[in-house]
Design an enzyme around this catalytic site. Structure first.
Site, mmCIF file in Angstrom:
data_model
loop_
_atom_site.group_PDB
_atom_site.id
_atom_site.type_symbol
_atom_site.label_atom_id
_atom_site.label_comp_id
_atom_site.label_asym_id
_atom_site.label_seq_id
_atom_site.Cartn_x
_atom_site.Cartn_y
_atom_site.Cartn_z
ATOM 1 N N ILE A 103 0.835 -1.202 0.000
ATOM 2 C CA ILE A 103 0.000 0.000 0.000
ATOM 3 C C ILE A 103 0.867 1.247 0.000
ATOM 4 O O ILE A 103 0.370 2.344 0.190
ATOM 5 C CB ILE A 103 -0.930 -0.009 1.239
ATOM 6 C CG1 ILE A 103 -0.117 -0.132 2.544
ATOM 7 C CG2 ILE A 103 -1.935 -1.149 1.137
ATOM 8 C CD1 ILE A 103 -0.951 -0.028 3.821
ATOM 9 N N HIS A 119 -4.468 -4.142 -2.453
ATOM 10 C CA HIS A 119 -4.888 -3.711 -1.110
ATOM 11 C C HIS A 119 -4.964 -2.191 -0.979
ATOM 12 O O HIS A 119 -4.914 -1.672 0.136
ATOM 13 C CB HIS A 119 -3.945 -4.315 -0.057
ATOM 14 C CG HIS A 119 -4.046 -5.807 0.023
ATOM 15 N ND1 HIS A 119 -3.067 -6.615 0.547
ATOM 16 C CD2 HIS A 119 -5.040 -6.650 -0.373
ATOM 17 C CE1 HIS A 119 -3.449 -7.880 0.466
ATOM 18 N NE2 HIS A 119 -4.630 -7.926 -0.095
ATOM 19 N N CYS A 127 -13.267 10.856 2.351
ATOM 20 C CA CYS A 127 -14.129 11.215 3.479
ATOM 21 C C CYS A 127 -15.283 10.215 3.559
ATOM 22 O O CYS A 127 -15.949 9.947 2.559
ATOM 23 C CB CYS A 127 -14.662 12.637 3.317
ATOM 24 S SG CYS A 127 -15.903 13.041 4.562
HETATM 25 P P1 NAD Z 1 4.348 -10.828 4.899
HETATM 26 O O1 NAD Z 1 4.872 -9.919 5.943
HETATM 27 O O2 NAD Z 1 3.348 -11.851 5.286
HETATM 28 O O3 NAD Z 1 5.558 -11.616 4.253
HETATM 29 C C1 NAD Z 1 6.688 -10.967 3.776
HETATM 30 C C2 NAD Z 1 7.623 -12.000 3.186
HETATM 31 O O4 NAD Z 1 8.679 -11.309 2.571
HETATM 32 C C3 NAD Z 1 8.210 -12.951 4.226
HETATM 33 O O5 NAD Z 1 8.080 -14.270 3.753
HETATM 34 C C4 NAD Z 1 9.682 -12.512 4.300
HETATM 35 O O6 NAD Z 1 10.554 -13.597 4.507
HETATM 36 C C5 NAD Z 1 9.902 -11.903 2.939
HETATM 37 N N1 NAD Z 1 10.910 -10.834 2.890
HETATM 38 C C6 NAD Z 1 11.130 -9.846 3.791
HETATM 39 N N2 NAD Z 1 12.112 -9.027 3.361
HETATM 40 C C7 NAD Z 1 12.539 -9.549 2.167
HETATM 41 C C8 NAD Z 1 13.541 -9.168 1.233
HETATM 42 N N3 NAD Z 1 14.328 -8.113 1.438
HETATM 43 N N4 NAD Z 1 13.713 -9.932 0.122
HETATM 44 C C9 NAD Z 1 12.930 -11.035 -0.099
HETATM 45 N N5 NAD Z 1 11.975 -11.432 0.760
HETATM 46 C C10 NAD Z 1 11.769 -10.696 1.866
HETATM 47 O O7 NAD Z 1 3.830 -9.920 3.698
HETATM 48 P P2 NAD Z 1 2.676 -10.165 2.634
HETATM 49 O O8 NAD Z 1 2.711 -11.551 2.132
HETATM 50 O O9 NAD Z 1 2.774 -9.045 1.675
HETATM 51 O O10 NAD Z 1 1.327 -10.009 3.463
HETATM 52 C C11 NAD Z 1 1.181 -8.982 4.411
HETATM 53 C C12 NAD Z 1 0.060 -7.990 4.175
HETATM 54 O O11 NAD Z 1 0.466 -6.796 4.799
HETATM 55 C C13 NAD Z 1 -0.193 -7.616 2.765
HETATM 56 O O12 NAD Z 1 -1.544 -7.669 2.588
HETATM 57 C C14 NAD Z 1 0.282 -6.165 2.609
HETATM 58 O O13 NAD Z 1 -0.741 -5.390 2.038
HETATM 59 C C15 NAD Z 1 0.417 -5.648 4.011
HETATM 60 N N6 NAD Z 1 1.645 -4.851 4.281
HETATM 61 C C16 NAD Z 1 2.087 -3.937 3.372
HETATM 62 C C17 NAD Z 1 3.252 -3.222 3.619
HETATM 63 C C18 NAD Z 1 3.705 -2.232 2.587
HETATM 64 O O14 NAD Z 1 2.891 -1.649 1.883
HETATM 65 N N7 NAD Z 1 5.023 -2.026 2.435
HETATM 66 C C19 NAD Z 1 3.980 -3.434 4.789
HETATM 67 C C20 NAD Z 1 3.488 -4.363 5.727
HETATM 68 C C21 NAD Z 1 2.312 -5.080 5.447
#
Ligand code: NAD
Length: 233
Positions: A103, A119, A127
């Site tokens: 996001i 997402h 609003c």
């Molecule tokens: P998750 O946290 O469940 O999984 C993240 C995965 O990425 C893990 O398996 C981890 O080992 C791997 N990872 C972490 N750093 C890495 C790197 N540098 N290189 C390769 N792999 C790496 O995340 P998800 O599956 O996206 O699900 C979480 C939910 O949370 C999603 O729906 C997302 O929308 C939301 N979210 C978004 C953000 C963002 O926008 N940046 C941040 C946190 C959560």
């Protein structure tokens, strides 16, 4: 397969789709959910799934925004090597779309144009009373207070909270891109959040061109590269 062999395959591909998650942005300093130092490993009296649910947003709007401003908004984060490489591939005509669960808007910040945000995005806000649209800057201006519209209504981020459905246009665009891809690279996602994780099943291309890049192993995939996505991409 070696990294060089994966690279040769990627060089031959013409319609790469990248499907990513929070792990794509950890190298930009945004914590993911499920890594050792992710948000799930930290101590909250309420779990993140509850804090980020639609029910919690309406019932405890003040506490929702406390968490949201503190943990979900990283206004200074910059695109990393992974975002930049994907934008380059799109420009070269090799990559047809990025499908992201993130996001944070970092793919667009890197220059990617065809991005399906399953997402939603912290950069779009609406609003709840009159429907007026706001950017992130207005929410940051009102931080740490509950952001309010000129009309007095609460401004809600256009991010998909637990209990809400995915945006239709992003879903159809993402599924179409994945179904027509000749290579699907899945990266930085634990593939545990549904329905998004199920999108990978719509890939119709060669099995050897379905590649997962992640820090930790994900079961059920033949072609996995373990490591940091910024370096590996
Ligand atoms: P998750 O946290 O469940 O999984 C993240 C995965 O990425 C893990 O398996 C981890 O080992 C791997 N990872 C972490 N750093 C890495 C790197 N540098 N290189 C390769 N792999 C790496 O995340 P998800 O599956 O996206 O699900 C979480 C939910 O949370 C999603 O729906 C997302 O929308 C939301 N979210 C978004 C953000 C963002 O926008 N940046 C941040 C946190 C959560």
């Amino acid at each position: 397969m070696t990294v060089e062999q994966y690279k040769a395959r990627a060089e031959r591909a013409k319609r790469i789709v990248f499907f990513g998650g929070a792990g794509v942005s950890t190298e930009s300093g945004i914590p993911d959910f499920r890594s050792a130092d992710g948000l799930y490993s930290r101590k909250y009296d309420v779990p993140p799934e509850t804090l980020l649910s639609a029910e919690y947003f309406y019932a405890h709007t003040d506490r929702f925004f406390e968490f949201y401003f503190d943990k979900m908004i990283c206004p200074d984060a910059k695109p990393n090597a992974a975002h930049i490489k994907l934008a380059e591939w799109e420009k070269q005509g090799k990559l047809s779309a990025v499908v992201t669960q993130n996001i944070d808007g970092l793919h667009q910040a890197a220059g990617s144009k065809n991005v399906f945000e399953l997402h939603g995005s912290v950069h779009r806000n609406t609003c709840t009373k009159c429907g007026k649209r706001y950017g992130l800057a207005e929410l940051l201006r009102q931080k740490p207070n509950i952001p309010r519209c000129d009309c007095g209504g609460v401004i809600k981020p256009d991010v998909v909270l637990y209990g809400e459905s995915l945006p239709y246009a992003a879903v159809t665009g993402a599924l179409d891109a994945i179904a027509n891809a000749d290579m699907l690279i899945v990266g930085g996602t634990s593939l545990t959040v549904y329905p998004a994780a199920g999108f990978v099943g719509y890939y119709n291309g060669a099995r050897e061109n379905l590649i997962v890049i992640n820090m930790t192993e994900i079961s059920g995939f033949d072609n996995m590269l373990i490591g940091r996505i910024g370096e590996l991409l």
